[in-house]
Design an enzyme around this catalytic site. Sequence first.
Site, short mmCIF file in Angstrom:
data_model
loop_
_atom_site.label_atom_id
_atom_site.label_comp_id
_atom_site.label_asym_id
_atom_site.label_seq_id
_atom_site.Cartn_x
_atom_site.Cartn_y
_atom_site.Cartn_z
CG ASP A 106 21.98 -14.75 -38.55
OD1 ASP A 106 21.60 -13.87 -38.50
OD2 ASP A 106 23.02 -14.99 -38.46
CG ASP A 109 23.57 -19.16 -41.99
OD1 ASP A 109 23.16 -18.00 -41.86
OD2 ASP A 109 23.92 -19.22 -40.14
CE1 TYR A 257 26.06 -23.04 -35.25
CE2 TYR A 257 24.71 -24.28 -33.89
CZ TYR A 257 25.60 -24.34 -34.53
OH TYR A 257 25.69 -25.11 -34.78
CD GLU A 502 28.79 -15.75 -42.12
OE1 GLU A 502 28.00 -16.79 -41.78
OE2 GLU A 502 29.72 -16.60 -40.93
#
Length: 529
Positions: A106, A109, A257, A502
């Site tokens: 994703d 991670d 999430y 990220e």
Amino acid sequence: MGEKSKSKGGCCGWFIAFVVLAIVVGAIVFTVKKKFGHSGSDKAAPVPGPPGAVDQKYATALKTSLQFFDVQKSGELVDNKIPWRGDSGLKDGSQAKLDLTKGMYDAGDHMKFGLPLAYTATVLSWAILEYGDQMDHVGQLDSAQDSLKWITDYLINAHPSADVLYIQVGDPVADHKCWERPEEMTEARPLTQVNASHPGSDIAAETAAAMASASLVFKKSNSSYSSTLLKHAKQLFTFADKNRGYYSESIPEVQTYYNSTGYGDELLWAASWLYHATGDDSYLEFVTGQDGEDYAEWGSTSWFSWDNKHAGTQVLLARLSFFKAKGISNSYGSGLQSYKKTAEAVMCSLLPDSPTATENRTEDGLIWVTEWNSLQHPVASAFLAVIYSDYMLTSQTPNLKCDSDSFTPSDLRDFAKSQADYVLGKNPMGMSFLVGYGDKFPQFVHHRGASIPADAKTGCKDGFQWLDSSDPNPNVATGALVGGPFKNGTFIDSRNNFMQTEPSTYNSAVIVGLLSSLVTTSSVVQSFT
């Protein structure tokens, strides 16, 4: 003296008359320009031909952005192009006797989250369908199609029966307690599914959209694979429609999430893609009938994202009004016009000089909606804007009305370029937010694989030394679009600042789409089939 005074007074009179005339003419020009568009004409621009001259800046950035899909791949890597990546996730799905080894991780991670991953496939498919000729013109079409198939291979296997869809691989709590390379993972990788007892209309419909759009991409090059995708798309749409419910209510753990705020938008999005893929009027009836009335939010603007598909659906269905209006039954005309009018409202909100321009933007003109992953919305908005611009150009629609003002396709394209250019370095930081592009880009990307040396042997916990290291990442996550700046234009390049540093796989889909549209100009196809 008398003669001189008379002459001077005459000159002043003529000067004043000239100034007054200039003001009047200027006012008339301004009024005409405001009424008939920022280019000063309501005449349609010429329809572009085949792909023309290449803008090397965008071509280079496109090639760079596509590489992040290779960075994110799970499974047995074939023709691996990333030297610090290797095979991983080779047992994913084995407990259910399924091969879920492919797909993509994703973000930074090692989770496979179904909702954003399916959205990635849908947007990448859309980009290929609209701009595949332009991708091909700069040698990037094969790469885009290969990445798409890596995802759809996984999605096919994640749908083993009509009413079962596996929507997650891995435990996010356990995954986020580790900092390790994907090749070194040893922790359990549990599976999560939606089914008739635990429905997920949102995620099932998004996966249907991904399958339907991808079926169009592969229709000519791999007809049997295309047929398989379409079969799954139809089954998933039926499953989503007949078993209505939020996947994040059926599976509360996902709320932390990728919480879903609705499923009506995904149902309309999926039906729209299925109509394009099949020509079956039942899908058109779905989007224009009661479900359109219930879920389309006609007249309301929204931000296109992994969670909200309204703006994307409005633009996609506006395509029918631009190119296929004569072949569609009048019974659907009113509903389709409602989608088109809402798409126009979205476009007007994006244009900075429009009287209805959104205030959600920075002082430098970047669309800005949220602190977390701030670049997803400007890039996705620019992608929709340039698609709409090209629909207007190809259909020879000269102007877009925004209240009393009007704008041209080039105005929409200029907006899209402004967002792309900001991402590529035309910003207060002078930094490219696309990793690997330009001379200055983030060095501390929040990404496990990029932060750990390829020859390091780390377990779950001892890898955190690399998260906390003050050294730049030893591996470049080429093509990663990081989260982006705060509203004041600042960006803190720190591995622990995951809000800004990220990247995500779905961000890559929209930046690939945007850059593909800008590498050159050409007319869009009037039908995907």
